[in-house]
Each structure stands twice: as C-alpha cells, then as structure tokens.
Enzyme design. Structure first.
Site, PDB file in Angstrom:
ATOM      1  N   CYS A   1       7.473 -11.645 -47.662  1.00 21.59           N
ATOM      2  CA  CYS A   1       6.697 -12.500 -48.999  1.00 21.59           C
ATOM      3  C   CYS A   1       5.835 -11.494 -49.630  1.00 21.59           C
ATOM      4  CB  CYS A   1       5.945 -13.628 -48.409  1.00 21.59           C
ATOM      5  SG  CYS A   1       7.133 -14.712 -47.399  1.00 21.59           S
TER       6      CYS A   1
HETATM    7  C1  BEZ Z   1       7.687 -12.482 -43.775  1.00 22.53           C
HETATM    8  O1  BEZ Z   1       7.409 -12.944 -45.220  1.00 22.53           O
HETATM    9  O2  BEZ Z   1       7.389 -11.332 -43.506  1.00 22.53           O
HETATM   10  C2  BEZ Z   1       8.207 -13.374 -42.731  1.00 22.53           C
HETATM   11  C3  BEZ Z   1       7.675 -14.920 -42.907  1.00 22.53           C
HETATM   12  C4  BEZ Z   1       8.141 -15.836 -42.015  1.00 22.53           C
HETATM   13  C5  BEZ Z   1       8.858 -15.117 -40.944  1.00 22.53           C
HETATM   14  C6  BEZ Z   1       9.217 -14.048 -40.803  1.00 22.53           C
HETATM   15  C7  BEZ Z   1       8.612 -13.229 -41.703  1.00 22.53           C
END
Ligand code: BEZ
Length: 211
Positions: free
Chosen positions: A45
C-alpha cells in the site's frame, strides 16, 4: 448485489486527510478514481499511494480526482502519510478516506471475505462526471496495482465518451480506434472523415478522432 457498471456511484460523507468530504460534491464535474487499500503501514500500500502521488499531475490533466480509502482511522492515515512521502520520495496531496466503521467499504463491496473479513481488497472504481460507475477492478491484497493502466483506461473511457469510438486490445493514446458495429458505413462516413480500413466488415479501424 455488487455495484455494476452504469450504476450510480453511492454518495457518502467521510473524514479524510483533506478534511470532511462529500464524495459527489468533491467530484463536481470531474471524473473520479476511488481506490481501496487493505491497511495502513503496510508495504505494498505504501508503494501504491506513492505511485498515485507521483502520477497526480497526470490525473489532473485528465480532469480526474483521486481518492484512496482504507478501514483504518484518520489518526493512522495522518501518521502514515509522512512515511509514504519520505520512502516514496513524493508528496501525497489527495484525500485518504478513513472508514473505520466500513460504511464506504460496504457501499462499494470492497470487502471480499475470502481475502479477509475485516479489510478491503485493492478495488478501483472509475466514476464519470455523471456519477455513474464506468469501471471496476479488484486486485488481491498480494498484488500492487499498475496505475499507468488506470490512466490508460481513463484515456479510453474519455475518448469513447466524446467520440463514439471503442478501443482495441492494448490501445494507448494516439493509436487507431475501432468504429463500433452499431454505426453503419453510411453514417460512419460522416462521423469519421479520416476514413477507415476494414480487414473484416465488422472490424473497422480508424485513426484516433482527436489527434
Ligand atoms: C500490503 O499492502 O503490503 C499488504 C496489505 C495487506 C496484506 C498483505 C500486504
């Protein structure tokens, strides 16, 4: 039932990093891209929000407002933005919507229980100036989005809205377009003065009308 193409994009009022926003009012006459991310302070994200910040001027050029959303509260968002700015070498200058009661996530069907019961998947909604849903895409949590593709789709949607053409596979701005089958040849002659090539009667390729 899940939101479908052509449905009105549900309106909402929510707290964001840019203050309280009413979605429809905020969009005004612009196009909108509403995209969800599962959780704050997560690596994928962080890169996505940085990517959108770096591309913000491209969205502006397309008269398009971008809004990110997650189910985390506003204090998390405001704490996280400096990390995004620093690690992604950018300035997040678009709203991050806080949705701790999952009101917006529920309206838009952003929670897919098989991916996680309490967090959103990576959904993208493109909304037209008429507030209708023009595109939906869902990515799993594991896969970061390609926001150049979102810009490409915006170009295609805006072109089709203005010039009655449709766009072929892998189309990019400036490439030839397709005359829709519903337009008969005699009408196409007036509408597409640059002409067309037709390797099959149903496959009529014409130069992009506004280039
Ligand atoms: C991420 O944005 O890195 C992420 C968010 C939720 C689950 C796995 C990865």
């Amino acid at each position: 039932m899940a939101l479908q193409l052509g449905d009105e994009a549900p309106d909402f009022t929510a707290e964001t990093t840019e203050g309280t926003i009413n979605f429809h009012e905020y969009l005004g006459d612009a196009w909108g891209v509403l995209f969800s991310h599962p959780k704050d302070f997560t690596p994928v994200c962080t890169t996505e929000l940085g990517s959108v910040a770096r591309l913000k001027s491209e969205f502006d050029k397309r008269n398009t407002k971008v809004l990110a959303i997650s189910v985390d509260p506003i204090e998390f968002h405001t704490g996280w933005v400096p990390d995004i700015n620093e690690t992604q070498n950018t300035e997040v200058d678009y709203p991050l919507i806080a949705d701790p009661d999952r009101k917006v996530a529920s309206l838009y069907g952003m929670i897919h229980p098989n991916e996680g019961r309490t967090v959103t998947v990576r959904s993208v909604f493109i909304v037209g100036p008429d507030k209708k849903v023009k595109l939906t895409i869902n990515y799993p949590q594991s896969t970061g989005r390609n926001f150049h593709e979102i810009l490409r789709v915006l170009d295609a949607l805006q072109l089709s809205a203005k010039h009655s053409v449709v766009t072929p596979a892998d189309w990019e701005d400036g490439d030839d377009c397709i005359i829709p089958p519903a337009i008969p040849d005699d009408e196409a002659k007036d509408r597409f003065p640059k002409g067309w090539t037709a390797p099959r009667p149903y496959l009529r390729m014409t130069p992009q009308p506004d280039k």
